[in-house]
Motif scaffolding. Sequence first.
Motif, PDB file in Angstrom:
ATOM      1  N   GLY A 137       7.521   7.916   9.036  1.00 40.84           N
ATOM      2  CA  GLY A 137       6.734   8.816   8.210  1.00 40.84           C
ATOM      3  C   GLY A 137       5.949   8.152   7.092  1.00 40.84           C
ATOM      4  N   GLN A 138       6.029   6.823   6.950  1.00 34.67           N
ATOM      5  CA  GLN A 138       5.274   6.150   5.896  1.00 34.67           C
ATOM      6  C   GLN A 138       3.800   5.999   6.263  1.00 34.67           C
ATOM      7  OE1 GLN A 138       8.147   4.936   7.205  1.00 34.67           O
ATOM      8  NE2 GLN A 138       9.556   4.495   5.542  1.00 34.67           N
ATOM      9  N   ILE A 159       0.844  -1.198   0.000  1.00 37.72           N
ATOM     10  CA  ILE A 159       0.000   0.000   0.000  1.00 37.72           C
ATOM     11  C   ILE A 159       0.878   1.246   0.000  1.00 37.72           C
ATOM     12  CG2 ILE A 159      -1.661   1.355   1.348  1.00 37.72           C
ATOM     13  CD1 ILE A 159      -2.759  -1.367   2.368  1.00 37.72           C
ATOM     14  N   ILE A 160       1.878   1.255   0.854  1.00 40.70           N
ATOM     15  CA  ILE A 160       2.781   2.403   0.948  1.00 40.70           C
ATOM     16  C   ILE A 160       3.475   2.643  -0.386  1.00 40.70           C
ATOM     17  CG2 ILE A 160       4.921   3.216   2.024  1.00 40.70           C
ATOM     18  CD1 ILE A 160       3.867   1.798   4.621  1.00 40.70           C
ATOM     19  N   PRO A 209      -1.649  11.022   2.545  1.00 38.88           N
ATOM     20  CA  PRO A 209      -1.378  10.496   3.886  1.00 38.88           C
ATOM     21  C   PRO A 209      -2.006   9.120   4.053  1.00 38.88           C
ATOM     22  CG  PRO A 209      -3.019  12.242   3.984  1.00 38.88           C
ATOM     23  CD  PRO A 209      -2.548  12.163   2.570  1.00 38.88           C
ATOM     24  N   PHE A 210      -1.316   8.244   4.725  1.00 40.92           N
ATOM     25  CA  PHE A 210      -1.800   6.889   4.979  1.00 40.92           C
ATOM     26  C   PHE A 210      -2.161   6.801   6.446  1.00 40.92           C
ATOM     27  CE2 PHE A 210      -0.425   2.184   5.305  1.00 40.92           C
ATOM     28  CZ  PHE A 210      -1.730   1.761   5.188  1.00 40.92           C
ATOM     29  N   VAL A 265       4.370   0.529  13.876  1.00 41.31           N
ATOM     30  CA  VAL A 265       4.798   1.707  14.632  1.00 41.31           C
ATOM     31  C   VAL A 265       6.088   2.265  14.032  1.00 41.31           C
ATOM     32  CG1 VAL A 265       5.633   2.509  16.877  1.00 41.31           C
ATOM     33  CG2 VAL A 265       3.593   1.057  16.750  1.00 41.31           C
ATOM     34  N   GLN A 266       7.004   1.397  13.633  1.00 42.66           N
ATOM     35  CA  GLN A 266       8.240   1.865  13.000  1.00 42.66           C
ATOM     36  C   GLN A 266       7.942   2.577  11.684  1.00 42.66           C
ATOM     37  OE1 GLN A 266      11.317   1.997  14.330  1.00 42.66           O
ATOM     38  NE2 GLN A 266      10.234   1.279  16.142  1.00 42.66           N
ATOM     39  N   LEU A 267       6.949   2.089  10.922  1.00 44.73           N
ATOM     40  CA  LEU A 267       6.546   2.773   9.687  1.00 44.73           C
ATOM     41  C   LEU A 267       5.966   4.150  10.003  1.00 44.73           C
ATOM     42  CD1 LEU A 267       4.951  -0.194   7.707  1.00 44.73           C
ATOM     43  CD2 LEU A 267       7.060   1.030   7.127  1.00 44.73           C
TER      44      LEU A 267
END
Length: 67
Positions: free
Chosen positions: A40-41, A4-5, A13-14, A34-36
């Motif tokens: 900022g992804q 998706i990203i 914005p996702f 959470v790391q994504l």
Amino acid sequence: MNRIIDAKRPDAPFMLVTDGITWTRRESDLSKLVQLQIGGQIARIYTTKMASQFKAELETLRAELKI
């Protein structure tokens, strides 16, 4: 999530909504999400209990994007 990203427009914005409950059994997957978000992804991760906050932030985004 990565598909998706990779497929979305960079300026889109996702925002992710999760039920919050099933993730207790999938902590490593939640940690990756959470790391994504930190990277900022993902703009924001919401739980279903945050529905009113999600709606308010969607309205703000709508106004900012004039859509």
